[in-house]
Design a protein around this motif. Structure first.
Motif, PDB file in Angstrom:
ATOM      1  N   LYS A 166       2.826   4.862  -3.185  1.00  0.00           N
ATOM      2  CA  LYS A 166       2.957   6.102  -2.259  1.00  0.00           C
ATOM      3  C   LYS A 166       4.058   5.937  -1.197  1.00  0.00           C
ATOM      4  CE  LYS A 166      -2.149   6.788  -2.398  1.00  0.00           C
ATOM      5  NZ  LYS A 166      -2.467   5.325  -3.031  1.00  0.00           N
ATOM      6  N   PHE A 167       4.585   6.941  -1.388  1.00  0.00           N
ATOM      7  CA  PHE A 167       5.827   7.065  -0.130  1.00  0.00           C
ATOM      8  C   PHE A 167       5.748   8.210   0.647  1.00  0.00           C
ATOM      9  CE2 PHE A 167       8.954   5.096  -3.717  1.00  0.00           C
ATOM     10  CZ  PHE A 167       8.646   4.039  -3.509  1.00  0.00           C
ATOM     11  N   PRO A 168       5.233   8.183   1.723  1.00  0.00           N
ATOM     12  CA  PRO A 168       5.372   8.881   2.925  1.00  0.00           C
ATOM     13  C   PRO A 168       6.742   9.264   3.398  1.00  0.00           C
ATOM     14  CG  PRO A 168       3.395   7.712   3.485  1.00  0.00           C
ATOM     15  CD  PRO A 168       4.339   6.878   2.190  1.00  0.00           C
ATOM     16  N   ILE A 169       7.153  10.477   3.564  1.00  0.00           N
ATOM     17  CA  ILE A 169       8.353  10.826   4.159  1.00  0.00           C
ATOM     18  C   ILE A 169       8.303  11.513   5.506  1.00  0.00           C
ATOM     19  CG2 ILE A 169      10.809  12.054   3.575  1.00  0.00           C
ATOM     20  CD1 ILE A 169       9.905  11.869   0.845  1.00  0.00           C
ATOM     21  N   ASN A 170       8.862  10.867   6.382  1.00  0.00           N
ATOM     22  CA  ASN A 170       8.839  11.777   7.879  1.00  0.00           C
ATOM     23  C   ASN A 170      10.088  12.239   8.163  1.00  0.00           C
ATOM     24  OD1 ASN A 170       6.455  10.295   8.451  1.00  0.00           O
ATOM     25  ND2 ASN A 170       7.421   8.502   9.322  1.00  0.00           N
ATOM     26  N   GLU A 171      10.108  13.357   8.941  1.00  0.00           N
ATOM     27  CA  GLU A 171      11.321  13.723   9.714  1.00  0.00           C
ATOM     28  C   GLU A 171      10.862  14.145  11.178  1.00  0.00           C
ATOM     29  OE1 GLU A 171      12.696  17.591   7.911  1.00  0.00           O
ATOM     30  OE2 GLU A 171      11.074  18.679   8.798  1.00  0.00           O
ATOM     31  N   PRO A 172      11.777  13.918  12.155  1.00  0.00           N
ATOM     32  CA  PRO A 172      11.451  14.383  13.576  1.00  0.00           C
ATOM     33  C   PRO A 172      11.214  15.998  13.488  1.00  0.00           C
ATOM     34  CG  PRO A 172      13.967  13.814  13.197  1.00  0.00           C
ATOM     35  CD  PRO A 172      13.246  13.502  11.956  1.00  0.00           C
ATOM     36  N   ALA A 173      10.379  16.472  14.421  1.00  0.00           N
ATOM     37  CA  ALA A 173      10.096  17.892  14.792  1.00  0.00           C
ATOM     38  C   ALA A 173      10.568  17.913  16.361  1.00  0.00           C
ATOM     39  CB  ALA A 173       8.740  18.231  14.509  1.00  0.00           C
ATOM     40  N   GLY A 185      20.993   6.375  10.582  1.00  0.00           N
ATOM     41  CA  GLY A 185      20.665   7.567   9.250  1.00  0.00           C
ATOM     42  C   GLY A 185      19.430   7.041   8.554  1.00  0.00           C
ATOM     43  N   PRO A 186      19.034   7.784   7.579  1.00  0.00           N
ATOM     44  CA  PRO A 186      17.884   7.645   6.955  1.00  0.00           C
ATOM     45  C   PRO A 186      17.479   6.232   6.428  1.00  0.00           C
ATOM     46  CG  PRO A 186      19.075   9.552   6.041  1.00  0.00           C
ATOM     47  CD  PRO A 186      19.835   8.629   7.068  1.00  0.00           C
ATOM     48  N   GLY A 187      16.490   5.890   6.368  1.00  0.00           N
ATOM     49  CA  GLY A 187      15.926   4.350   5.649  1.00  0.00           C
ATOM     50  C   GLY A 187      14.443   4.024   5.934  1.00  0.00           C
ATOM     51  N   VAL A 188      14.036   2.840   5.392  1.00  0.00           N
ATOM     52  CA  VAL A 188      12.727   2.801   5.258  1.00  0.00           C
ATOM     53  C   VAL A 188      12.343   2.443   6.804  1.00  0.00           C
ATOM     54  CG1 VAL A 188      11.130   0.835   4.672  1.00  0.00           C
ATOM     55  CG2 VAL A 188      12.633   1.893   2.884  1.00  0.00           C
ATOM     56  N   ASP A 210       0.788  -1.331   0.129  1.00  0.00           N
ATOM     57  CA  ASP A 210      -0.130  -0.094  -0.083  1.00  0.00           C
ATOM     58  C   ASP A 210       0.890   1.182  -0.131  1.00  0.00           C
ATOM     59  OD1 ASP A 210      -3.216   0.948   0.517  1.00  0.00           O
ATOM     60  OD2 ASP A 210      -1.581   2.247   1.723  1.00  0.00           O
ATOM     61  N   HIS A 211       1.837   1.333   0.888  1.00  0.00           N
ATOM     62  CA  HIS A 211       2.824   2.202   0.975  1.00  0.00           C
ATOM     63  C   HIS A 211       4.104   2.018   1.768  1.00  0.00           C
ATOM     64  CE1 HIS A 211       0.167   3.196   4.455  1.00  0.00           C
ATOM     65  NE2 HIS A 211       1.330   3.634   4.867  1.00  0.00           N
ATOM     66  N   ILE A 212       5.141   2.869   1.339  1.00  0.00           N
ATOM     67  CA  ILE A 212       6.576   2.460   2.135  1.00  0.00           C
ATOM     68  C   ILE A 212       6.948   3.857   2.572  1.00  0.00           C
ATOM     69  CG2 ILE A 212       8.712   1.500   1.641  1.00  0.00           C
ATOM     70  CD1 ILE A 212       7.729   0.001  -0.528  1.00  0.00           C
ATOM     71  N   VAL A 213       7.220   3.706   3.756  1.00  0.00           N
ATOM     72  CA  VAL A 213       7.462   5.165   4.592  1.00  0.00           C
ATOM     73  C   VAL A 213       9.141   5.402   4.768  1.00  0.00           C
ATOM     74  CG1 VAL A 213       6.977   6.507   6.554  1.00  0.00           C
ATOM     75  CG2 VAL A 213       5.240   4.971   5.782  1.00  0.00           C
TER      76      VAL A 213
END
Ligand code: FE2
Length: 368
Positions: free
Chosen positions: A228-235, A252-255, A173-176
């Protein structure tokens, strides 16, 4: 309406690099209900790595491990532990796709390459994405083999068909992705320029925050809307967020998670629980407030509560979702199981309950 500048047919497969592909294959087969369909390794003439192709519905996972002591890929295990190495797209034209991506700012890893065997020609190329994650473009229109050159159908002695029990997972469905603080926008632009994606939806820290943690997220989708690829960053937040925890333990960054669609989440989750897959739990009060929040749904609320399945509704319909705990010892990659009834969103109404559940797990790990 702009043309689809880089037509991607679908996510062909997700490739994981793991410490012991043989044992990971056993886990994904017996816990997640995947069929092991193909193998590469010493017995198939492949000297440098072992690989297993797993399939359920339209989902294909490839699990690979190095066979060599001095393989540079082994450094991945030191930095990241087990995780997603590559998300591969099936495309009509590998060379066009690679040239388009590179001319729009992607870093090439493997230029268009044709591999031949008795079953035809398999073509692929690879570019770098966030962190050590890559995207491959693949085409097997002229290939009749089981997966790719080097792979052979799995030896039936090794995995008996009679003990294979799918759990009803159908499609990705999606990969974040989790990226570093301040980097989300950069990767949003990267997906726009390099792969012709556009932004679907945006959540800021007011949508996604609890007393302790906050994050921001943008959802990117390809021209057809199928990927669909949601992209998160910390706030900025009072305590360490789950995204910070991921970035620390993955190096580091990744799935972060892969959401797998099912047509019957109750049956799927029941089967996965019976296979000892661990899911996040929300408090019972979540279900007391549910009828008021989401209105009428087809499913039996008691069954959802028993299994810990979450519900959210938007203008278009509703969705059912649940999240596994991380599937490695490091608190990194996890999975979502999702069943959509018209809704095309991501469960915004569940974020708070969910993040509080994750924080309880973080507290147990001493990483909150
Ligand atoms: Fe998700």
């Amino acid at each position: 309406m702009s043309a689809d500048t880089l037509p991607l047919r679908r996510i062909d497969h997700v490739r994981f690099f793991v410490g012991n592909a043989r044992q990971s294959a056993y886990f994904y087969r017996n816990a997640f209900g995947f069929d092991v369909v193909a193998y590469e390794g010493l017995e198939t003439g492949v000297k440098h790595e072992a690989g297993y192709v797993l399939r359920q519905g339209h989902i294909t996972f490839v699990l690979t491990s190095s066979l060599r002591a001095n393989d540079p890929d082994n450094m991945r295990l030191i930095f990241h532990g087990d995780g997603v190495k590559d998300i591969a797209f099936e495309v009509e034209d590998v060379k066009y796709s690679f040239d388009y991506a590179v001319s729009h700012g992607a870093i090439g890893v493997t230029p268009p390459t044709k591999l031949n065997d008795d079953f035809g020609t398999y073509e692929y190329a690879t570019i770098r994405a966030y962190g050590d994650t890559t995207h491959s473009f693949i085409n097997r229109d002229h290939y009749q083999g089981v997966f790719a050159p080097g792979f052979k159908p799995i030896d039936p002695e090794r995995y008996s068909r009679s003990t294979f029990r799918p759990v009803g997972l159908k499609a990705i469905d999606h990969i974040v992705a989790n990226v570093e603080e301040g980097k989300m926008e950069e990767w949003v632009r990267w997906y726009e320029h390099v792969l012709g994606f556009r932004q679907l939806v945006h959540f800021d820290d007011k949508d996604i925050s609890t007393e302790y943690t906050a994050l921001m997220s943008k959802v990117m989708q390809n021209g057809t809307g199928r990927i669909k690829f949601p992209i998160n960053e910390p706030a900025k937040s009072k305590r360490r967020s789950q995204i910070d925890e991921y970035l620390q333990f993955y190096g580091g960054p990744g799935v972060q998670h892969i959401a797998l669609a099912t047509g019957n989440i109750i049956e799927t989750v029941r089967a996965m629980r019976a296979n000892d897959v661990s899911f996040l739990r929300v408090p019972q009060t979540y279900y007391e407030m549910l009828p008021q929040r989401v209105g009428p749904i087809n499913e039996d609320l008691r069954e959802l509560a028993e299994l810990g399945i979450l519900v959210d509704r938007d203008d278009e319909g509703y969705l059912l979702q649940i999240f596994t705990k991380p599937v490695e010892d490091r608190p990194t990659l996890f999975f979502e199981v999702i069943e959509r009834h018209g809704s095309r969103s991501f469960g915004k109404g569940n974020f708070k309950a969910l993040f509080e559940a994750i924080e309880r797990e973080q507290a147990l790990r001493g990483t909150l």
